[in-house]
Write a protein that holds these residues in place. Structure first.
Motif, PDB file in Angstrom:
ATOM      1  N   GLY A  80      -4.209   2.165  17.398  1.00 29.68           N
ATOM      2  CA  GLY A  80      -3.308   2.946  16.691  1.00 29.68           C
ATOM      3  C   GLY A  80      -3.174   2.663  15.167  1.00 29.68           C
ATOM      4  O   GLY A  80      -3.675   1.785  14.688  1.00 29.68           O
ATOM      5  N   ASP A  81      -2.544   3.693  14.498  1.00 32.32           N
ATOM      6  CA  ASP A  81      -2.550   3.791  12.927  1.00 32.32           C
ATOM      7  C   ASP A  81      -1.543   2.940  12.604  1.00 32.32           C
ATOM      8  O   ASP A  81      -0.306   3.679  12.802  1.00 32.32           O
ATOM      9  CB  ASP A  81      -2.878   5.112  12.431  1.00 32.32           C
ATOM     10  N   VAL A  82      -1.437   1.830  11.990  1.00 33.69           N
ATOM     11  CA  VAL A  82      -0.137   1.082  11.466  1.00 33.69           C
ATOM     12  C   VAL A  82       0.337   1.816  10.354  1.00 33.69           C
ATOM     13  O   VAL A  82       1.323   1.376  10.182  1.00 33.69           O
ATOM     14  CB  VAL A  82      -0.565  -0.541  11.337  1.00 33.69           C
ATOM     15  N   GLU A  85      -2.372  11.638  -2.101  1.00 34.27           N
ATOM     16  CA  GLU A  85      -2.840  11.349  -0.911  1.00 34.27           C
ATOM     17  C   GLU A  85      -3.745   9.874  -0.879  1.00 34.27           C
ATOM     18  O   GLU A  85      -3.355   9.024  -0.046  1.00 34.27           O
ATOM     19  CB  GLU A  85      -3.844  12.431  -0.156  1.00 34.27           C
ATOM     20  N   ASP A  86      -4.582   9.814  -1.946  1.00 32.64           N
ATOM     21  CA  ASP A  86      -5.118   8.484  -2.188  1.00 32.64           C
ATOM     22  C   ASP A  86      -4.095   7.285  -2.370  1.00 32.64           C
ATOM     23  O   ASP A  86      -4.073   6.282  -1.499  1.00 32.64           O
ATOM     24  CB  ASP A  86      -5.997   8.507  -3.555  1.00 32.64           C
ATOM     25  N   TRP A  87      -3.038   7.467  -3.041  1.00 33.73           N
ATOM     26  CA  TRP A  87      -2.010   6.404  -3.294  1.00 33.73           C
ATOM     27  C   TRP A  87      -1.146   6.072  -2.018  1.00 33.73           C
ATOM     28  O   TRP A  87      -1.174   5.100  -1.782  1.00 33.73           O
ATOM     29  CB  TRP A  87      -1.122   6.942  -4.458  1.00 33.73           C
ATOM     30  N   HIS A  88      -0.902   7.176  -1.520  1.00 34.49           N
ATOM     31  CA  HIS A  88       0.213   7.010  -0.231  1.00 34.49           C
ATOM     32  C   HIS A  88      -0.617   6.590   0.969  1.00 34.49           C
ATOM     33  O   HIS A  88       0.197   5.675   1.603  1.00 34.49           O
ATOM     34  CB  HIS A  88       0.865   8.345   0.024  1.00 34.49           C
ATOM     35  N   ARG A  89      -1.903   6.956   1.111  1.00 38.79           N
ATOM     36  CA  ARG A  89      -2.531   6.446   2.307  1.00 38.79           C
ATOM     37  C   ARG A  89      -2.692   4.762   2.303  1.00 38.79           C
ATOM     38  O   ARG A  89      -2.459   3.881   3.441  1.00 38.79           O
ATOM     39  CB  ARG A  89      -4.125   7.040   2.399  1.00 38.79           C
ATOM     40  N   VAL A  90      -3.195   4.306   1.039  1.00 39.60           N
ATOM     41  CA  VAL A  90      -3.048   2.824   0.853  1.00 39.60           C
ATOM     42  C   VAL A  90      -1.765   2.386   0.875  1.00 39.60           C
ATOM     43  O   VAL A  90      -1.549   1.218   1.421  1.00 39.60           O
ATOM     44  CB  VAL A  90      -3.563   2.640  -0.567  1.00 39.60           C
ATOM     45  N   MET A  91      -0.743   2.932   0.349  1.00 41.76           N
ATOM     46  CA  MET A  91       0.670   2.288   0.534  1.00 41.76           C
ATOM     47  C   MET A  91       0.921   2.261   2.117  1.00 41.76           C
ATOM     48  O   MET A  91       1.706   1.247   2.529  1.00 41.76           O
ATOM     49  CB  MET A  91       1.879   3.055   0.020  1.00 41.76           C
ATOM     50  N   VAL A 102      -0.827   1.797   4.823  1.00 37.93           N
ATOM     51  CA  VAL A 102      -1.257   1.065   5.525  1.00 37.93           C
ATOM     52  C   VAL A 102      -1.040  -0.575   5.052  1.00 37.93           C
ATOM     53  O   VAL A 102      -1.099  -1.425   5.821  1.00 37.93           O
ATOM     54  CB  VAL A 102      -3.102   1.004   5.652  1.00 37.93           C
ATOM     55  N   ASP A 103      -0.964  -0.747   3.684  1.00 35.54           N
ATOM     56  CA  ASP A 103      -1.084  -2.049   3.369  1.00 35.54           C
ATOM     57  C   ASP A 103       0.215  -2.374   2.949  1.00 35.54           C
ATOM     58  O   ASP A 103       0.343  -3.747   2.869  1.00 35.54           O
ATOM     59  CB  ASP A 103      -2.063  -2.140   1.908  1.00 35.54           C
ATOM     60  N   LEU A 104       0.992  -1.650   2.970  1.00 34.84           N
ATOM     61  CA  LEU A 104       2.583  -2.004   2.511  1.00 34.84           C
ATOM     62  C   LEU A 104       3.618  -1.508   3.912  1.00 34.84           C
ATOM     63  O   LEU A 104       4.243  -2.357   4.287  1.00 34.84           O
ATOM     64  CB  LEU A 104       3.179  -1.638   1.411  1.00 34.84           C
ATOM     65  N   ASP A 105       3.605  -0.288   3.920  1.00 36.59           N
ATOM     66  CA  ASP A 105       4.602   0.435   4.936  1.00 36.59           C
ATOM     67  C   ASP A 105       4.318  -0.184   6.408  1.00 36.59           C
ATOM     68  O   ASP A 105       5.279  -0.446   7.144  1.00 36.59           O
ATOM     69  CB  ASP A 105       4.242   2.025   4.959  1.00 36.59           C
ATOM     70  N   ALA A 106       3.049  -0.451   6.741  1.00 36.93           N
ATOM     71  CA  ALA A 106       2.925  -0.965   8.162  1.00 36.93           C
ATOM     72  C   ALA A 106       3.690  -2.419   8.469  1.00 36.93           C
ATOM     73  O   ALA A 106       4.192  -2.641   9.333  1.00 36.93           O
ATOM     74  CB  ALA A 106       1.337  -1.253   8.403  1.00 36.93           C
TER      75      ALA A 106
END
Length: 245
Positions: free
Chosen positions: A60-62, A103-109, A111-115
């Motif tokens: 799954g996508d964290v 999209e570049d910014w939010h995808r990293v956020m 996975v790397d923070l929101d998860a």
């Protein structure tokens, strides 16, 4: 450490797999999470089962709150309380700042923070009920130093460090420790040859004279999850061979 269960994100290979194996050696049952490659997650699970523990593979996508909730529910259904959470999964794309879109910014956020937020929120209630828990988050040199082309990664990893400190204070009275590991250059498998070359190029900056290995990070993680690590909380521990930049 028997009778504990850990949820390890990004556990298919490299540091995540090494952590799963280290926890399995301590007798901890495991939820193995990955995103794209179920084959390598299944292999990690088999390796852990060979050490005598139970496993569950959850793909799954964290970076999705809904998928994190679904995976947490499935993990609890299989094992009951999940009392160890390892937020290891991350992405580290490189792109000039002025070329980044939303999209570049939010995808990293995501996975790397929101998860870390999604899974901590989903699993902390069970830890509170049991009066015991361990959360280990991951920052990295991106958080400590910042890197050109990786502004969202640096920002996200600083956020993880802040989340770590806040949760350690809020849930310490409930018997739960929360820590953050900041790995230095770690020798690992990468599909992108340029990433491997980038890591190996850091060797000259490491006073200990070698790259780190996934097992180095796994050993530290296992200690933080153990009873012996029970008085360590709210810390960012740099495992980087004394590298400072």
């Amino acid at each position: 450490m028997a009778n504990h269960t850990a949820f390890v994100t990004g556990a298919g290979q490299n540091i995540g797999r090494a952590i799963a194996l280290a926890l399995a050696k301590a007798g901890i049952d495991l939820v193995i999470n990955g995103y794209r490659r179920q084959d390598i997650c299944d292999e990690t699970a088999r390796m852990c089962e060979d050490l005598g523990v139970r496993t569950l593979v959850l793909m799954g996508d964290v970076g999705s709150g809904a998928q994190c909730r679904a995976m947490a529910d499935a993990a609890r259904e299989a094992f009951g309380t999940i009392d160890i959470l390892i937020n290891n999964a991350a992405i580290r794309p490189s792109k000039p700042f002025l070329e980044m879109d939303d999209e570049d910014w939010h995808r990293v956020m995501n996975v790397d923070l929101d998860a870390a937020f999604y899974l901590s929120r989903a699993l902390l209630g069970g830890m509170v009920d049991g009066g015991w828990g361990r959360i280990v988050n991951f920052a990295g040199m991106n958080a400590i130093n910042g890197y050109t082309g990786r502004a969202p990664v640096s920002a996200a990893k600083h956020g993880v460090w802040g989340l770590t400190k806040a949760l350690a204070k809020e849930f310490g009275p409930k018997g739960i420790t929360v820590n953050c590991i900041s790995p230095g250059p770690i020798r690992s498998e990468h599909e992108d040859p340029s990433m491997t070359a980038h890591i190996e190029a850091q060797l000259s900056k490491i006073p200990l004279g070698r790259l780190g290995e996934p097992d180095d990070i796994a050993a530290l993680t296992a200690f933080l999850c153990s009873e012996g690590g029970g008085f360590v909380s709210g810390q960012m521990i740099a495992a980087n061979g004394a590298a400072q930049s």
